[in-house]
Structures are given as C-alpha cells and as structure tokens.
Scaffold this motif. Sequence first.
Motif, PDB file in Angstrom:
ATOM      1  N   LEU A  11     -12.528 -91.582  12.402  1.00 43.75           N
ATOM      2  CA  LEU A  11     -12.494 -90.131  12.222  1.00 43.75           C
ATOM      3  C   LEU A  11     -13.531 -89.717  11.198  1.00 43.75           C
ATOM      4  O   LEU A  11     -13.991 -90.528  10.407  1.00 43.75           O
ATOM      5  CB  LEU A  11     -11.109 -89.701  11.747  1.00 43.75           C
ATOM      6  N   ASN A  12     -13.869 -88.423  11.201  1.00 43.01           N
ATOM      7  CA  ASN A  12     -14.884 -87.965  10.285  1.00 43.01           C
ATOM      8  C   ASN A  12     -14.674 -86.505   9.954  1.00 43.01           C
ATOM      9  O   ASN A  12     -13.784 -85.852  10.493  1.00 43.01           O
ATOM     10  CB  ASN A  12     -16.270 -88.179  10.891  1.00 43.01           C
ATOM     11  N   HIS A  13     -15.538 -85.994   9.093  1.00 40.79           N
ATOM     12  CA  HIS A  13     -15.462 -84.610   8.660  1.00 40.79           C
ATOM     13  C   HIS A  13     -15.447 -83.667   9.855  1.00 40.79           C
ATOM     14  O   HIS A  13     -16.216 -83.823  10.792  1.00 40.79           O
ATOM     15  CB  HIS A  13     -16.649 -84.275   7.760  1.00 40.79           C
ATOM     16  N   GLY A  14     -14.569 -82.697   9.798  1.00 43.12           N
ATOM     17  CA  GLY A  14     -14.525 -81.663  10.818  1.00 43.12           C
ATOM     18  C   GLY A  14     -13.737 -82.017  12.056  1.00 43.12           C
ATOM     19  O   GLY A  14     -13.479 -81.152  12.893  1.00 43.12           O
ATOM     20  N   VAL A  17      -7.419 -83.420  14.204  1.00 43.25           N
ATOM     21  CA  VAL A  17      -6.519 -84.521  14.555  1.00 43.25           C
ATOM     22  C   VAL A  17      -5.062 -84.072  14.481  1.00 43.25           C
ATOM     23  O   VAL A  17      -4.731 -83.056  13.871  1.00 43.25           O
ATOM     24  CB  VAL A  17      -6.709 -85.731  13.616  1.00 43.25           C
ATOM     25  N   VAL A  18      -4.215 -84.865  15.094  1.00 40.55           N
ATOM     26  CA  VAL A  18      -2.771 -84.702  14.960  1.00 40.55           C
ATOM     27  C   VAL A  18      -2.287 -85.900  14.151  1.00 40.55           C
ATOM     28  O   VAL A  18      -2.669 -87.043  14.425  1.00 40.55           O
ATOM     29  CB  VAL A  18      -2.071 -84.685  16.335  1.00 40.55           C
ATOM     30  N   LEU A  46      -8.035 -84.705  18.553  1.00 42.84           N
ATOM     31  CA  LEU A  46      -8.078 -83.592  19.507  1.00 42.84           C
ATOM     32  C   LEU A  46      -9.502 -83.125  19.788  1.00 42.84           C
ATOM     33  O   LEU A  46      -9.845 -82.812  20.926  1.00 42.84           O
ATOM     34  CB  LEU A  46      -7.262 -82.405  18.986  1.00 42.84           C
ATOM     35  N   ASP A  47     -10.318 -83.033  18.733  1.00 46.27           N
ATOM     36  CA  ASP A  47     -11.660 -82.479  18.894  1.00 46.27           C
ATOM     37  C   ASP A  47     -12.604 -83.102  17.870  1.00 46.27           C
ATOM     38  O   ASP A  47     -12.531 -82.775  16.689  1.00 46.27           O
ATOM     39  CB  ASP A  47     -11.600 -80.959  18.712  1.00 46.27           C
ATOM     40  N   PRO A  48     -13.508 -83.999  18.298  1.00 53.85           N
ATOM     41  CA  PRO A  48     -14.454 -84.590  17.353  1.00 53.85           C
ATOM     42  C   PRO A  48     -15.540 -83.593  16.972  1.00 53.85           C
ATOM     43  O   PRO A  48     -16.037 -82.846  17.809  1.00 53.85           O
ATOM     44  CB  PRO A  48     -15.040 -85.773  18.131  1.00 53.85           C
ATOM     45  N   ALA A  49     -15.911 -83.580  15.704  1.00 50.69           N
ATOM     46  CA  ALA A  49     -16.939 -82.651  15.222  1.00 50.69           C
ATOM     47  C   ALA A  49     -18.339 -83.253  15.302  1.00 50.69           C
ATOM     48  O   ALA A  49     -19.320 -82.524  15.242  1.00 50.69           O
ATOM     49  CB  ALA A  49     -16.636 -82.237  13.782  1.00 50.69           C
ATOM     50  N   GLY A  50     -18.441 -84.571  15.398  1.00 47.63           N
ATOM     51  CA  GLY A  50     -19.736 -85.211  15.588  1.00 47.63           C
ATOM     52  C   GLY A  50     -20.506 -85.554  14.327  1.00 47.63           C
ATOM     53  O   GLY A  50     -21.685 -85.879  14.397  1.00 47.63           O
ATOM     54  N   PHE A  51     -19.869 -85.494  13.162  1.00 47.93           N
ATOM     55  CA  PHE A  51     -20.546 -85.864  11.915  1.00 47.93           C
ATOM     56  C   PHE A  51     -20.679 -87.386  11.828  1.00 47.93           C
ATOM     57  O   PHE A  51     -19.868 -88.122  12.380  1.00 47.93           O
ATOM     58  CB  PHE A  51     -19.758 -85.364  10.699  1.00 47.93           C
ATOM     59  N   THR A  52     -21.703 -87.851  11.108  1.00 51.12           N
ATOM     60  CA  THR A  52     -21.900 -89.265  10.815  1.00 51.12           C
ATOM     61  C   THR A  52     -21.854 -89.433   9.303  1.00 51.12           C
ATOM     62  O   THR A  52     -22.452 -88.642   8.579  1.00 51.12           O
ATOM     63  CB  THR A  52     -23.268 -89.743  11.343  1.00 51.12           C
ATOM     64  N   THR A  53     -21.148 -90.454   8.841  1.00 53.54           N
ATOM     65  CA  THR A  53     -20.978 -90.682   7.406  1.00 53.54           C
ATOM     66  C   THR A  53     -21.961 -91.709   6.870  1.00 53.54           C
ATOM     67  O   THR A  53     -22.157 -92.761   7.472  1.00 53.54           O
ATOM     68  CB  THR A  53     -19.545 -91.170   7.112  1.00 53.54           C
TER      69      THR A  53
END
Length: 158
Positions: A11-14, A17-18, A46-53
């Motif tokens: 998981l990542n920023h933005g 999730v549930v 639910l919806d990935p934001a697509g950020f990379t860490t």
Amino acid sequence: MLPVLGDDHDLNHGDVVVFAPAVLNDRPEPGQEDDWHPVFEYLTLLDPAGFTTYWIDGCCPDDDTWYALRGALQEAGYAVWAYSGDHYRITDPHHEGETLPGIYAALGVPPTSSAKEADALLTELTAHWPHPLAWPALAEAAGADPARHRKIVDDYDL
C-alpha cells in the motif's frame, strides 16, 4: 488516506483501503508513546493512488528548513512523511564522536511525476543545506549516479 508506507507494504500514499476497526497493538505506558502508531488489520485495497515510495535519510535541518522542504514537495504533488523522531541521531563526519539530529522520511512520488523529476527536485531544494540528505534508491531509479548518496550513507553512518 494512508501516509507513505514502507517497502514491506503493498500500500502507499493516497490508496483507499478497508481495514478492521480494532487496534492490533497495545498502547504503551504513558510517557513511552513517542513512536507508537496504532496498527489495524488490512482487509482490501479499493482504489490505488499510484504513488511510489523512496526513502530519504540524513541530517535534519532546523524546523523552518524542513517545513519549507516539505511544503515545496507537497506543493509539487509529492507526499512526505517523517518516520524518525527526536531520538534519531546520526554520526557527524566532521566532529568525531559527535552526533547530529537525523531525519528518516519517505517520499511519495505521484504517478504524474518520475523518479528523475523527483531526484532533480530534491537535489535543487537541498543544494544549499550544510549536511546533505541521501536517497540512493531514488537516484538509481532516476538513472543518476547513486555514488554520491552511498558516500553520504557511509560518511554519516546512516
């Protein structure tokens, strides 16, 4: 909305999730809560934001300089989360046996940007700092030479 999370998370920023509402970890005794964060059971994305860490490490500047960096990065669409606390100290390579306040932070690069753009922006924003920050994985992803960052890691014992 999640903060920037570590390499051990999918998981990542933005990301939306549930998660289960029960806290999984015990709250520490009063006065020992500095680094405590509640942990919840992840159920689904639910919806990935697509950020990379990418991780940033090094000497923490004064508050005004740090907040100016964070503000400039956030204004450009990046996310920044400091994971270190006041206890994080790094080696001062210029004064043997002395330490400096450290900062260990995650940079969330949005899907509208590239590692190359993030590397260039961080380089520009921190160029005047007396102690450099290191971001070897980001430099490598950007196609830049990570040797400078590895030297910082070695010099400051990060």
